[in-house]
Design an enzyme around this catalytic site. Structure first.
Site, PDB file in Angstrom:
ATOM      1  N   HIS A  20       0.845  -1.201   0.000  1.00 57.64           N
ATOM      2  CA  HIS A  20       0.000   0.000   0.000  1.00 57.64           C
ATOM      3  C   HIS A  20       0.884   1.255   0.000  1.00 57.64           C
ATOM      4  O   HIS A  20       0.620   2.219  -0.724  1.00 57.64           O
ATOM      5  CB  HIS A  20      -0.878   0.062   1.261  1.00 57.64           C
ATOM      6  CG  HIS A  20      -1.943  -0.985   1.362  1.00 57.64           C
ATOM      7  ND1 HIS A  20      -2.056  -1.812   2.458  1.00 57.64           N
ATOM      8  CD2 HIS A  20      -2.969  -1.322   0.530  1.00 57.64           C
ATOM      9  CE1 HIS A  20      -3.114  -2.607   2.294  1.00 57.64           C
ATOM     10  NE2 HIS A  20      -3.675  -2.341   1.134  1.00 57.64           N
ATOM     11  N   LYS A  44     -17.351  -6.347   5.449  1.00 53.36           N
ATOM     12  CA  LYS A  44     -16.110  -6.992   5.865  1.00 53.36           C
ATOM     13  C   LYS A  44     -15.981  -6.887   7.377  1.00 53.36           C
ATOM     14  O   LYS A  44     -16.445  -5.917   7.979  1.00 53.36           O
ATOM     15  CB  LYS A  44     -14.908  -6.281   5.229  1.00 53.36           C
ATOM     16  CG  LYS A  44     -14.752  -6.575   3.755  1.00 53.36           C
ATOM     17  CD  LYS A  44     -13.376  -6.163   3.258  1.00 53.36           C
ATOM     18  CE  LYS A  44     -13.211  -6.553   1.801  1.00 53.36           C
ATOM     19  NZ  LYS A  44     -11.915  -6.155   1.246  1.00 53.36           N
ATOM     20  N   ARG A  93      -1.854  -5.777  -8.816  1.00 57.03           N
ATOM     21  CA  ARG A  93      -0.695  -6.635  -8.555  1.00 57.03           C
ATOM     22  C   ARG A  93      -0.576  -7.740  -9.584  1.00 57.03           C
ATOM     23  O   ARG A  93       0.484  -8.071 -10.069  1.00 57.03           O
ATOM     24  CB  ARG A  93      -0.804  -7.275  -7.171  1.00 57.03           C
ATOM     25  CG  ARG A  93      -0.534  -6.330  -6.052  1.00 57.03           C
ATOM     26  CD  ARG A  93      -1.161  -6.804  -4.783  1.00 57.03           C
ATOM     27  NE  ARG A  93      -2.610  -6.746  -4.872  1.00 57.03           N
ATOM     28  CZ  ARG A  93      -3.431  -7.051  -3.899  1.00 57.03           C
ATOM     29  NH1 ARG A  93      -2.952  -7.489  -2.758  1.00 57.03           N
ATOM     30  NH2 ARG A  93      -4.723  -6.949  -4.049  1.00 57.03           N
ATOM     31  N   SER A 131      -2.949  -7.860   2.821  1.00 52.53           N
ATOM     32  CA  SER A 131      -3.146  -7.786   4.273  1.00 52.53           C
ATOM     33  C   SER A 131      -3.459  -9.165   4.857  1.00 52.53           C
ATOM     34  O   SER A 131      -3.044  -9.479   5.985  1.00 52.53           O
ATOM     35  CB  SER A 131      -4.284  -6.817   4.599  1.00 52.53           C
ATOM     36  OG  SER A 131      -3.995  -5.545   4.072  1.00 52.53           O
TER      37      SER A 131
HETATM   38  P1  ADP Z   1      -9.916  -3.318  -0.675  1.00 55.40           P
HETATM   39  O1  ADP Z   1     -10.813  -4.013   0.296  1.00 55.40           O
HETATM   40  O2  ADP Z   1     -10.487  -2.031  -1.206  1.00 55.40           O
HETATM   41  O3  ADP Z   1      -9.371  -4.186  -1.781  1.00 55.40           O
HETATM   42  P2  ADP Z   1      -7.210  -3.304   0.364  1.00 55.40           P
HETATM   43  O4  ADP Z   1      -6.690  -2.592   1.569  1.00 55.40           O
HETATM   44  O5  ADP Z   1      -7.082  -4.772   0.313  1.00 55.40           O
HETATM   45  O6  ADP Z   1      -8.704  -2.830   0.234  1.00 55.40           O
HETATM   46  O7  ADP Z   1      -6.518  -2.719  -0.942  1.00 55.40           O
HETATM   47  C1  ADP Z   1      -6.594  -1.358  -1.278  1.00 55.40           C
HETATM   48  C2  ADP Z   1      -5.931  -1.142  -2.625  1.00 55.40           C
HETATM   49  O8  ADP Z   1      -4.535  -1.415  -2.504  1.00 55.40           O
HETATM   50  C3  ADP Z   1      -6.431  -2.070  -3.739  1.00 55.40           C
HETATM   51  O9  ADP Z   1      -6.409  -1.340  -4.957  1.00 55.40           O
HETATM   52  C4  ADP Z   1      -5.419  -3.174  -3.774  1.00 55.40           C
HETATM   53  O10 ADP Z   1      -5.314  -3.739  -5.072  1.00 55.40           O
HETATM   54  C5  ADP Z   1      -4.157  -2.382  -3.440  1.00 55.40           C
HETATM   55  N1  ADP Z   1      -3.137  -3.237  -2.834  1.00 55.40           N
HETATM   56  C6  ADP Z   1      -3.239  -4.090  -1.799  1.00 55.40           C
HETATM   57  N2  ADP Z   1      -2.070  -4.713  -1.536  1.00 55.40           N
HETATM   58  C7  ADP Z   1      -1.194  -4.231  -2.452  1.00 55.40           C
HETATM   59  C8  ADP Z   1       0.171  -4.500  -2.762  1.00 55.40           C
HETATM   60  N3  ADP Z   1       0.883  -5.409  -2.097  1.00 55.40           N
HETATM   61  N4  ADP Z   1       0.734  -3.830  -3.778  1.00 55.40           N
HETATM   62  C9  ADP Z   1       0.004  -2.936  -4.482  1.00 55.40           C
HETATM   63  N5  ADP Z   1      -1.277  -2.647  -4.277  1.00 55.40           N
HETATM   64  C10 ADP Z   1      -1.876  -3.281  -3.285  1.00 55.40           C
END
Ligand code: ADP
Length: 163
Positions: A20, A44, A93, A131
């Site tokens: 992130h 969630k 990703r 996460s």
């Molecule tokens: P959501 O529930 O909206 O998917 P997340 O916190 O899982 O929330 O992800 C938020 C954003 O960050 C999404 O666009 C996800 O693809 C991106 N994201 C999550 N992990 C990574 C990572 N390791 N590298 C790049 N982008 C990421």
């Protein structure tokens, strides 16, 4: 005066990872302002409370001058419009992210045509990171120091030790 380029970066951030932060860093170099938007998603059940997630994000973005975090529930495009943001940032990703992201981006475009979703790719070392993986590794006492900030690693350990 030139219009400020404001973007929002929505997510659950349960917890925020270096993946992130990589995306936030890239966005902060492209846009005048980045608003990390912590989604209070009722469908969630996050491990961390909203306040805990906010605290970890605050700590992670401390060094970025043009980044702030706001919690939000409701329709994302409404939030974008209220904050004069024309861009929604999402991280991409792998192909597996594509279908869901594609659907959401097109739905948001249908709802608000002036708002564009922009996809950023993290450094390849973070492409397998999310996460959930981080929570699972901590649960079984694995080391997550190369995936999250020091504060998040401490908070994860505390959380699993108190269970
Ligand atoms: P959501 O529930 O909206 O998917 P997340 O916190 O899982 O929330 O992800 C938020 C954003 O960050 C999404 O666009 C996800 O693809 C991106 N994201 C999550 N992990 C990574 C990572 N390791 N590298 C790049 N982008 C990421």
């Amino acid at each position: 005066m030139k219009e400020k380029k404001i973007s929002i970066y929505p997510g659950t951030f349960d917890p925020i990872t270096l993946g992130h932060i990589d995306i936030i860093h890239r966005a902060s170099k492209i846009f005048d302002e980045v608003i990390v938007t912590l989604a209070i998603n009722p469908s969630k059940t996050p491990l961390f409370s909203t306040d805990e997630r906010l605290m970890m994000i605050h700590d992670a973005i401390d060094d970025f001058e043009n980044v702030r975090v706001v919690e939000f529930d409701g329709l994302l495009v409404d939030f974008a419009q209220k904050n004069s943001a024309k861009v929604i940032i999402r991280g991409l990703r792998a192909i597996s992210d594509f279908e869901f992201e594609f659907q959401m981006a097109l739905m948001n475009r249908k709802l608000a045509n002036e708002i564009t979703t922009v996809f950023l790719m993290p450094n390849e070392k973070y492409t397998y990171l999310n996460s959930t993986v981080v929570k699972n590794v901590t649960k079984f006492n694995g080391n997550v120091d190369s995936f999250v900030t020091k504060l998040v690693a401490t908070e994860l350990t505390k959380k699993f030790n108190s269970r």
